[in-house]
Design a protein around this motif. Structure first.
Motif, PDB file in Angstrom:
ATOM      1  N   LYS A 695       0.834  -1.211   0.000  1.00 53.74           N
ATOM      2  CA  LYS A 695       0.000   0.000   0.000  1.00 53.74           C
ATOM      3  C   LYS A 695       0.861   1.251   0.000  1.00 53.74           C
ATOM      4  CE  LYS A 695      -3.716   2.371   2.455  1.00 53.74           C
ATOM      5  NZ  LYS A 695      -4.360   2.716   1.170  1.00 53.74           N
ATOM      6  N   THR A 696       1.957   1.252   0.778  1.00 57.22           N
ATOM      7  CA  THR A 696       2.863   2.407   0.793  1.00 57.22           C
ATOM      8  C   THR A 696       3.486   2.622  -0.575  1.00 57.22           C
ATOM      9  OG1 THR A 696       3.370   1.979   3.121  1.00 57.22           O
ATOM     10  CG2 THR A 696       4.885   3.403   1.913  1.00 57.22           C
ATOM     11  N   ALA A 697       3.896   1.531  -1.216  1.00 53.80           N
ATOM     12  CA  ALA A 697       4.503   1.629  -2.544  1.00 53.80           C
ATOM     13  C   ALA A 697       3.491   2.133  -3.566  1.00 53.80           C
ATOM     14  CB  ALA A 697       5.058   0.277  -2.972  1.00 53.80           C
ATOM     15  N   LEU A 698       2.240   1.630  -3.500  1.00 55.51           N
ATOM     16  CA  LEU A 698       1.206   2.072  -4.444  1.00 55.51           C
ATOM     17  C   LEU A 698       0.933   3.566  -4.291  1.00 55.51           C
ATOM     18  CD1 LEU A 698      -1.334  -0.893  -4.326  1.00 55.51           C
ATOM     19  CD2 LEU A 698       0.455  -0.437  -6.004  1.00 55.51           C
ATOM     20  N   ASN A 699       0.982   4.055  -3.080  1.00 57.36           N
ATOM     21  CA  ASN A 699       0.775   5.488  -2.864  1.00 57.36           C
ATOM     22  C   ASN A 699       1.861   6.314  -3.547  1.00 57.36           C
ATOM     23  OD1 ASN A 699      -1.541   5.078  -1.346  1.00 57.36           O
ATOM     24  ND2 ASN A 699      -0.414   5.025   0.610  1.00 57.36           N
ATOM     25  N   ASP A 700       3.112   5.778  -3.570  1.00 56.15           N
ATOM     26  CA  ASP A 700       4.192   6.487  -4.264  1.00 56.15           C
ATOM     27  C   ASP A 700       3.906   6.609  -5.756  1.00 56.15           C
ATOM     28  OD1 ASP A 700       5.561   6.711  -1.891  1.00 56.15           O
ATOM     29  OD2 ASP A 700       6.783   4.912  -2.216  1.00 56.15           O
ATOM     30  N   TYR A 701       3.358   5.518  -6.333  1.00 52.64           N
ATOM     31  CA  TYR A 701       3.022   5.559  -7.766  1.00 52.64           C
ATOM     32  C   TYR A 701       1.836   6.485  -8.019  1.00 52.64           C
ATOM     33  CZ  TYR A 701       6.177   1.594  -8.357  1.00 52.64           C
ATOM     34  OH  TYR A 701       7.277   0.786  -8.393  1.00 52.64           O
ATOM     35  N   ARG A 702       0.873   6.490  -7.117  1.00 52.44           N
ATOM     36  CA  ARG A 702      -0.300   7.350  -7.305  1.00 52.44           C
ATOM     37  C   ARG A 702       0.072   8.828  -7.206  1.00 52.44           C
ATOM     38  NH1 ARG A 702      -3.123   3.172  -4.194  1.00 52.44           N
ATOM     39  NH2 ARG A 702      -4.606   2.129  -5.572  1.00 52.44           N
ATOM     40  N   LEU A 703       1.090   9.145  -6.378  1.00 51.08           N
ATOM     41  CA  LEU A 703       1.523  10.538  -6.286  1.00 51.08           C
ATOM     42  C   LEU A 703       2.078  11.029  -7.619  1.00 51.08           C
ATOM     43  CD1 LEU A 703       3.293  10.561  -2.795  1.00 51.08           C
ATOM     44  CD2 LEU A 703       1.132  11.671  -3.409  1.00 51.08           C
ATOM     45  N   ILE A 704       2.643  10.131  -8.388  1.00 53.40           N
ATOM     46  CA  ILE A 704       3.129  10.502  -9.721  1.00 53.40           C
ATOM     47  C   ILE A 704       1.966  10.738 -10.668  1.00 53.40           C
ATOM     48  CG2 ILE A 704       4.531   9.696 -11.678  1.00 53.40           C
ATOM     49  CD1 ILE A 704       6.144   8.048  -9.706  1.00 53.40           C
ATOM     50  N   GLY A 705       0.831  10.045 -10.414  1.00 53.90           N
ATOM     51  CA  GLY A 705      -0.332  10.158 -11.296  1.00 53.90           C
ATOM     52  C   GLY A 705      -0.642   8.885 -12.042  1.00 53.90           C
ATOM     53  N   LEU A 706       0.133   7.826 -11.793  1.00 52.85           N
ATOM     54  CA  LEU A 706      -0.095   6.554 -12.469  1.00 52.85           C
ATOM     55  C   LEU A 706      -1.345   5.880 -11.924  1.00 52.85           C
ATOM     56  CD1 LEU A 706       3.581   5.198 -12.366  1.00 52.85           C
ATOM     57  CD2 LEU A 706       2.460   6.360 -14.268  1.00 52.85           C
ATOM     58  N   LYS A 707      -1.951   5.029 -12.766  1.00 50.37           N
ATOM     59  CA  LYS A 707      -3.115   4.266 -12.356  1.00 50.37           C
ATOM     60  C   LYS A 707      -2.682   2.829 -12.049  1.00 50.37           C
ATOM     61  CE  LYS A 707      -6.534   7.013 -14.842  1.00 50.37           C
ATOM     62  NZ  LYS A 707      -7.640   6.989 -15.841  1.00 50.37           N
ATOM     63  N   ILE A 708      -3.457   2.179 -11.159  1.00 49.21           N
ATOM     64  CA  ILE A 708      -3.088   0.840 -10.690  1.00 49.21           C
ATOM     65  C   ILE A 708      -4.234  -0.121 -10.997  1.00 49.21           C
ATOM     66  CG2 ILE A 708      -2.256  -0.524  -8.754  1.00 49.21           C
ATOM     67  CD1 ILE A 708      -0.459   1.815  -9.420  1.00 49.21           C
ATOM     68  N   ALA A 709      -3.877  -1.274 -11.560  1.00 48.41           N
ATOM     69  CA  ALA A 709      -4.868  -2.314 -11.853  1.00 48.41           C
ATOM     70  C   ALA A 709      -4.428  -3.608 -11.183  1.00 48.41           C
ATOM     71  CB  ALA A 709      -5.007  -2.523 -13.354  1.00 48.41           C
ATOM     72  N   ILE A 710      -5.402  -4.402 -10.731  1.00 48.88           N
ATOM     73  CA  ILE A 710      -5.098  -5.721 -10.196  1.00 48.88           C
ATOM     74  C   ILE A 710      -5.377  -6.746 -11.283  1.00 48.88           C
ATOM     75  CG2 ILE A 710      -7.410  -5.881  -9.140  1.00 48.88           C
ATOM     76  CD1 ILE A 710      -6.129  -7.658  -6.994  1.00 48.88           C
TER      77      ILE A 710
END
Length: 821
Positions: A695-710
């Motif tokens: 979750k911490t790592a995903l937040n780093d990617y979201r701060l850049i603006g990237l989208k996340i898919a499972i």
């Protein structure tokens, strides 16, 4: 002896002036104390003979500051052959010789042209036969009390003995020089300070020895002649001080010895410098200062000896001999100064003996270091067990003799746990105890002694930090191997306890046999390691080497090697499979799929080389390549279709790397791309591996603006709470639930539930693996927004995908009717 040149005679006399040991003839003389060195009148001699009788004078003590005339009767001695009169075993400040006839009148003899030169170096008197000489008078005076030995011997005998003793002195000097060379060699090889101390001892002893023998008188300097005795005494004092430092640095392992809160080095420096300065400044009391200095030094030697013996610092029999000889040498030097007698035999003997002992100490220590080094090459430092090299040698002997045997490798997991929980020291103690118990069991079985000699016997070898081995003799028999396995596991069943903690864990065991599984010793170890690395299934306690598993492992190594080359030589490629909006028929984007076509292996599927890349650590480089290429292609695609979304698969091992978000941010800025048009696809199993950190790592990617898919949703064990916590932008239904959707009620139930869950969480749903119109219609009815599969297009190379994109870009697709081509 007439052939010996004058200068050579001078050198010989100098070297032996205080050390020749000859059988002197009768020395009958009388002693006349005087206040000055002027020659005595004949009348005084005659009156003295009337008052005193001629007596034997083997030795005589000169009182400090007083002068003496000694009158020798040489009438009968000088009739037959030439004689030499000199003072043995002492260097005095003032000495003068006179030859007298029977009426005590001075006889002036013609001297050799070098006679004055000889007298200045070695005061002596040559008494020629049949020259009318009846008496010889010698005047002696010294600033310190000293005992002298007047000696009268035949000239030929004197010169013969001189030659013998010159050889002895030369030998002692050579021995000291060799000792210096050896010490210097040890120092330059090891750079240890103790060898500097040993060089100091030998150098000072050499200077003191040559000074004591009168060699420095050859320079003819009156100052050297005056201070010759003190020079010898001071250098000997300094030599013993260096010897103390050498023993301290050798026996105390370079730990500083402190006496009365003062380091030993400082104590010795103060002692030597004070003694020298005091003996020079107060000339008349120099002997007493040296006596005090040597007394203190003897006490220091004794103190260090007792301290070293008490703490048993590297104390051996040779150390005992060295200490005792050093103490004896210190006492002899003290006696020499105190009694004013040279004691040359003891001094020279101890000098040679100590030099030999010190050099023997060096050589023995060096030999012990070599043995320890050789021992470390074939034995483990922590446990003392034979290491892999020793085991390899043992196995090689068995192979050479063509004797069948099995190698058993075992890895006690409990020992690794003990190190992590109880520390290295305690764990190593337990390792030794446990291995000793196992060795005791093996000794009563058909096990090979890996090492056997008079001192030790080992049945177990240590290959690495966690792997151990023993050898079973004989042909491969499963029942015998089972017996050894039972014994091994039983030893570790009790586990390891520490205070109130108890660690219990299993033992991994791998077995290979010669000649069944291997043809040489190295191969046997390799095959045993392969068996040991086999994953345990169905509760198996051990594994025999399996050729099929070996081939698979070899193939994995080849793939890993080729994959590294593929990254470096750009053998990889990206294919793109379109993703379509099911409601509008518009192009949503594409998933970037990694493909690898190797010239030898052919087409290698991703589900084959990706796990290998993860296990070997190549996945990091592989992911960077995929990200760089994907974003580079996205730059070209967005020039045609700005709203295009690219989906990039990220490995679980890469997700937590801090460098990856930095790489994304750098490339997005460089290519001027929208971060919202990049979707990172993570497998469900990857997101479940470490929820908090993920979750911490995903937040780093979201701060850049990237989208996340499972990705591959439904194949893991995600809960609604977990999905809500992670907040995925897209949920991708795995293709195994889509491809048979028309005929499987369970798959339809799973897909409907997934769509409902996604709607409740505010996430988009992608259906992967759509291959027919029926599956598309069912997913669309469930509310699935995006579709992907062969129904729309197979994965395309980049150029083909660009052509496909341009062809279908302006077309609104009726997804219920048309295929996209």
């Amino acid at each position: 002896m007439g052939t010996i040149g004058p200068l050579f005679r001078a050198l010989l006399f100098t070297l032996l002036f205080c050390s020749v040991e000859l059988s002197a003839e009768s020395n009958k003389a009388i002693v006349l104390p005087v206040s000055e060195s002027q020659s005595l009148p004949a009348m005084l001699y005659k009156e003295a003979l009337k008052e005193k009788n001629l007596t034997e004078i083997p030795s005589f003590t000169l009182e400090r500051g007083r002068g003496y005339w000694l009158l020798f009767d040489v009438n009968s001695t000088a009739q037959s052959e030439n004689h030499i009169l000199y003072i043995k075993n002492a260097l005095v400040d003032e000495i003068k010789f006179e030859l007298l006839d029977s009426d005590f009148e001075t006889i002036q003899l013609k001297k050799h042209e070098h006679g004055a030169y000889f007298d200045s170096i070695i005061p002596h008197l040559s008494i020629k036969a049949n020259s009318g000489i009846a008496w010889a008078a010698v005047y002696l005076s010294n600033n310190a009390t000293v005992t002298i030995e007047p000696t009268l011997i035949p000239e030929d005998e004197f010169y013969s003995s001189v030659e013998e003793h010159v050889i002895k002195i030369a030998v002692i000097s050579v021995i000291l020089a060799i000792g210096l060379a050896i010490s210097a060699a040890f120092y330059f090889l090891s750079r240890q300070v103790k060898f500097v101390s040993l060089m100091g001892y030998l150098m000072c002893m050499l200077v003191g020895f040559l000074s004591r023998k009168g060699v420095f008188l050859l320079f003819g300097d009156p100052l050297i002649s005056q201070y010759s005795n003190r020079l010898s005494a001071w250098f000997n004092l300094l030599a013993i001080s260096f010897a103390c430092l050498f023993f301290m640095q050798s026996r105390y392992e370079n730990k500083q010895v402190v006496i009365a809160k003062t380091p030993l080095t400082s104590v010795l420096f103060i002692l030597c410098s004070t003694t020298l300065a005091a003996s020079i400044l107060i000339n008349t009391l120099s002997v007493y200062f040296f006596v005090v200095g040597y007394t203190v030094l003897v006490m220091l030697v004794g103190y260090l000896f007792l301290q070293c013996k008490e703490i048993k610092a590297n104390f051996t029999h040779l150390s005992m001999v060295a200490w005792c000889s050093l103490l004896m040498q210190s006492l002899v030097l003290l006696s020499t100064v105190f009694t004013a007698r040279s004691l040359h035999i003891l001094n020279d003997g101890l000098l040679v003996f100590n030099t030999g002992v010190f050099l023997a100490t060096l050589l023995i220590q060096d030999r012990l270091r070599v043995l320890q080094y050789n021992e470390s090459l074939t034995h483990d430092d922590e446990t003392g067990l034979p290491n892999k090299q020793k085991l390899l040698d043992c196995l090689q002997h068995k192979v050479t003799d063509s004797e069948a045997h099995s190698l058993v490798l075992f890895r006690p997991v409990v020992l690794l746990d003990a190190r992590a929980n109880f520390g290295y020291e305690y764990a190593n103690v337990q390792i030794k105890r446990t291995m000793a118990n196992l060795a005791q069991q093996l000794s009563s079985m058909n096990s090979l002694k890996i090492e056997a000699n008079e001192l030790k016997c080992h049945y177990i070898s240590r290959l690495d930090d966690s792997t151990y081995a023993y050898v079973v003799n004989g042909q491969l028999e499963l029942s015998q191997i089972e017996q050894f396995v039972c014994v091994t596991t039983a030893v570790f069943t009790e586990g390891i306890s520490h205070n109130s903690s108890q660690l219990v864990n299993g033992v991994d065991i791998g077995v290979a046999n010669y000649p069944v599984h291997a043809s040489n010793a190295s191969q046997l170890i390799q095959r045993s390691l392969q068996a040991l690395s086999t994953k345990a299934l169905h509760g198996e306690r051990w594994h025999m080497f399996d050729a099929e598993n070996s081939n698979l492992a070899q193939y994995r190594l080849e793939v890993a090697s080729y994959l590294q080359e593929a990254i470096e030589h750009n053998q990889l490629s990206l294919f793109f499979q379109p993703q379509i909006c099911l409601d509008t028929g518009h192009i949503h984007g594409a998933e970037a799929l990694l493909r690898w076509h190797h010239p030898i292996l052919g087409q290698v599927p991703p589900d084959e080389f990706i796990p290998i890349a993860e296990s070997t650590g190549i996945i990091f480089e592989l992911t960077e390549w995929v990200v760089e290429q994907s974003l580079l292609y996205q730059k070209e695609i967005t020039a045609i279709y700005p709203e295009h979304i690219i989906s990039i698969n990220i490995s679980a091992k890469d997700l937590l790397r801090k460098e990856l978000p930095v790489l994304f941010l750098t490339l997005l800025n460089e290519y001027q791309l929208k971060a919202s048009n990049v979707m990172l696809e993570l497998t469900e199993s990857a997101t479940l591996s470490d929820g908090v950190n993920i979750k911490t790592a995903l937040n780093d990617y979201r701060l850049i603006g990237l989208k996340i898919a499972i990705d591959d949703f439904g194949t893991g064990y995600s809960s609604l709470a977990y999905l809500s916590k992670m907040g995925f932008d897209e949920i991708k239904i795995d293709k195994q639930f889509v491809m048979n959707l028309e005929y499987s009620k369970n798959d339809r139930t799973i897909c409907r539930a997934t769509c409902d869950i996604a709607k409740s969480l505010g996430s988009f749903v992608i259906g992967e693996g759509i291959e027919d119109i029926q599956s598309l219609q069912i997913l669309k009815s469930y509310g699935c927004e995006i579709g992907q599969g062969y129904y729309f297009s197979r994965p395309l190379g980049f150029k083909d995908y660009l052509n496909w994109l341009e062809h279908n870009l302006q077309t609104t697709i009726d997804t219920d009717v048309y295929h996209m081509n």
